[in-house]
Motif scaffolding. Structure first.
Motif, PDB file in Angstrom:
ATOM      1  N   GLY A  45       0.782  -1.240   0.000  1.00 51.40           N
ATOM      2  CA  GLY A  45       0.000   0.000   0.000  1.00 51.40           C
ATOM      3  C   GLY A  45       0.806   1.278   0.000  1.00 51.40           C
ATOM      4  N   TRP A  46       2.065   1.247  -0.434  1.00 51.46           N
ATOM      5  CA  TRP A  46       2.906   2.446  -0.434  1.00 51.46           C
ATOM      6  C   TRP A  46       2.763   3.268  -1.713  1.00 51.46           C
ATOM      7  N   GLY A  47       1.989   2.796  -2.669  1.00 46.43           N
ATOM      8  CA  GLY A  47       1.744   3.554  -3.893  1.00 46.43           C
ATOM      9  C   GLY A  47       3.015   3.817  -4.677  1.00 46.43           C
ATOM     10  N   VAL A  48       3.103   5.034  -5.251  1.00 41.63           N
ATOM     11  CA  VAL A  48       4.219   5.368  -6.124  1.00 41.63           C
ATOM     12  C   VAL A  48       5.563   5.363  -5.384  1.00 41.63           C
ATOM     13  N   ILE A  49       5.553   5.601  -4.082  1.00 37.94           N
ATOM     14  CA  ILE A  49       6.794   5.547  -3.294  1.00 37.94           C
ATOM     15  C   ILE A  49       7.365   4.129  -3.317  1.00 37.94           C
ATOM     16  N   GLY A  50       6.492   3.139  -3.257  1.00 39.53           N
ATOM     17  CA  GLY A  50       6.934   1.752  -3.338  1.00 39.53           C
ATOM     18  C   GLY A  50       7.619   1.454  -4.661  1.00 39.53           C
ATOM     19  N   ALA A  51       7.117   2.066  -5.737  1.00 33.35           N
ATOM     20  CA  ALA A  51       7.725   1.862  -7.055  1.00 33.35           C
ATOM     21  C   ALA A  51       9.143   2.419  -7.090  1.00 33.35           C
ATOM     22  N   TRP A  52       9.370   3.544  -6.429  1.00 35.40           N
ATOM     23  CA  TRP A  52      10.706   4.141  -6.427  1.00 35.40           C
ATOM     24  C   TRP A  52      11.670   3.386  -5.509  1.00 35.40           C
ATOM     25  N   ILE A  53      11.146   2.772  -4.473  1.00 30.17           N
ATOM     26  CA  ILE A  53      11.999   1.896  -3.668  1.00 30.17           C
ATOM     27  C   ILE A  53      12.432   0.694  -4.503  1.00 30.17           C
ATOM     28  N   GLY A  54      11.526   0.192  -5.342  1.00 29.14           N
ATOM     29  CA  GLY A  54      11.879  -0.878  -6.266  1.00 29.14           C
ATOM     30  C   GLY A  54      12.964  -0.450  -7.238  1.00 29.14           C
TER      31      GLY A  54
END
Length: 468
Positions: free
Chosen positions: A433-442
């Motif tokens: 559920g981190w949204g776009v922030i999760g994508a940048w961590i990836g």
């Protein structure tokens, strides 16, 4: 401290004399050669990124939907040029070896044969792209409100991509020969043309029609045609190391093509893995909605600046590695890569501070939408942290490609880009559920993993023994 700095930056400190295969060049020679080849590539990459940013800003004046419509086409377009980019890796590596061997005939034969392959593949792929544009945009994650604009824009830039690919193959050969200024000049001129026609066609200035997003596509196509014409002109002189007007045959020969395919075949596998990973990654973020994707697209545009610096140094790394391996000096190939890493570290530190401290002003250059800026500020923290990792990773990868070690690079791309980045991003975006922030961590996880894997290969030194 000065003594430590001299030890860190001097050639003797970087490479001990016992590890050399011949005479050690002076510090002035090594740094002079590095800057001579690197600075045009860095200037070219940074200015292209800058003009691309201006391009996005001009489209952004229409609204977040326009940014998303243009941004959604990026990865599908890269899928269409993946074959050409793979071919060009082989072109650069082989021409660099022939330059080191002082074999202009072999270099020109390579360019002629690869140009024919590039033209044939480009024609086929661009036709497919135009035919299947709408389903491709829909599959990429284009929301209903941007699907029509994205499809029309994509068809226009695909037309221009055919011409762009011809120029890219010529410039790849020029870079292998160490002629990085030619690539800088062609790309810079083409992008200035792009910005001028953006201004005229997006807004409908004077007698030019107001075309909005479609105008940006037409401007890009005009810029691509300009780049191709300038690139062709650069190889039409008989006196140049690379030339198309000489007696060298256009017909394929086994020796030349086998050397190119040895590198390009693995590079194509790498490109397939990269495009699958990047496409899936972009689709994951696009599914979050127009506003988050607009913020993501702006930050991807900004990270292109750090990639541009790394890519400029990477081009120098590929060229110098190939030339020195061709000259039977693997020790100097390693020396130049280590020198490039040290110079690049200063650029990485400066860009890190810029992105961290000037987040809001940078975002405001693209949009005044408060939602987009709010999301972008959070992304920029991760973006800044990724800069040093990204730049060094790109340089090491360029070294391995320049040596012809594309099989290993393909393997690391599969692990990191095609598997780790999209899977981790999807998990962090949705289940966590981190949204776009999760994508940048990836994204930063992918960059760090590739750095570790490729650094291990570089340190082992097996790439210095590859024959082309």
């Amino acid at each position: 401290m000065p003594a430590l700095l001299r030890q860190y930056f001097s050639c003797e400190g970087i490479m001990k004399r016992t590890a050399l295969c011949g005479e050690l060049p002076s510090d002035r020679q090594v740094y002079g050669t590095t800057f001579r080849i690197a600075w045009p590539s860095i200037v070219e990459s940074v200015l292209v990124a800058l003009i691309s940013a201006v391009d996005t800003m001009m489209v952004g004046s229409i609204g977040p939907e326009a940014i998303s419509a243009v941004g959604i086409t990026a990865q599908p377009r890269m899928i269409l040029v993946a074959v050409i980019l793979s071919l060009n890796v082989g072109v650069t590596a082989v021409v660099a070896r022939r330059r080191g061997q002082n074999d202009p005939d072999g270099a020109s034969r390579c360019l002629k044969q690869c140009l024919l392959l590039s033209a044939a593949a480009s024609l086929l792929l661009c036709c497919l792209g135009m035919i299947f544009a709408r389903p491709l945009m829909s599959f990429a994650g284009a929301q209903p409100e941007i699907l029509d604009d994205a499809t029309g824009y994509f068809r226009i830039i695909v037309f221009g991509t055919f011409f762009s690919n011809i120029g890219l193959t010529i410039n790849a050969a020029q870079r292998g020969a160490g002629n990085t200024r030619i690539s800088m000049t062609t790309n810079l001129t083409a992008n200035v043309v792009n910005v001028i026609f953006n201004f005229l066609l997006i807004n409908g200035i004077g007698f030019f029609p107001r075309m909005g997003v479609y105008g940006a596509g037409v401007a890009t196509a005009i810029g691509n045609i300009t780049a191709m014409l300038m690139a062709v002109r650069s190889v039409w002189k008989r006196s140049s190391f690379l030339n198309l007007s000489g007696h060298h045959p256009w017909q394929p020969d086994r020796e030349t093509l086998s050397s190119v395919i040895q590198v390009s075949g693995s590079a194509l596998v790498e490109q397939v893995f990269m495009r699958i990973g990047f496409f899936t990654y972009a689709k994951t973020v696009a599914s979050l909605g127009t506003i988050p994707f607009a913020a993501h697209q702006i930050c991807m545009n900004l990270i292109n600046f750090s990639f541009a610096v790394g890519d400029g140094f990477s081009i120098a790394s590929s060229s110098l590695v190939g030339q020195n391996l061709g000259a039977k000096r693997p020790d100097l190939a390693q020396l130049y890569v280590r020198v490039i890493q040290r110079i690049a570290a200063f650029f990485a530190a400066a860009i890190f501070l810029l992105f961290l401290l000037a987040r809001t002003p940078l975002l405001q250059l693209y949009t005044d939408d408060p939602q987009v800026i709010s999301i972008g500020r959070e992304i920029m923290i991760i973006l800044a942290l990724s800069v040093p990792v990204q730049i060094i990773q790109v340089i090491i990868t360029g070294c391995l490609r320049g040596a012809g070690d594309s099989k290993y690079v393909a393997c690391t791309s599969f692990i990191s880009i095609a598997v780790i980045r999209p899977v981790l991003s999807w998990v962090l975006c949705y289940p966590v559920g981190w949204g776009v922030i999760g994508a940048w961590i990836g994204l930063i996880t992918d960059q760090a993993l590739r750095l570790l894997l490729n650094w291990a290969r570089f340190s082992a030194g097996k790439w210095t023994k590859i024959k082309l």
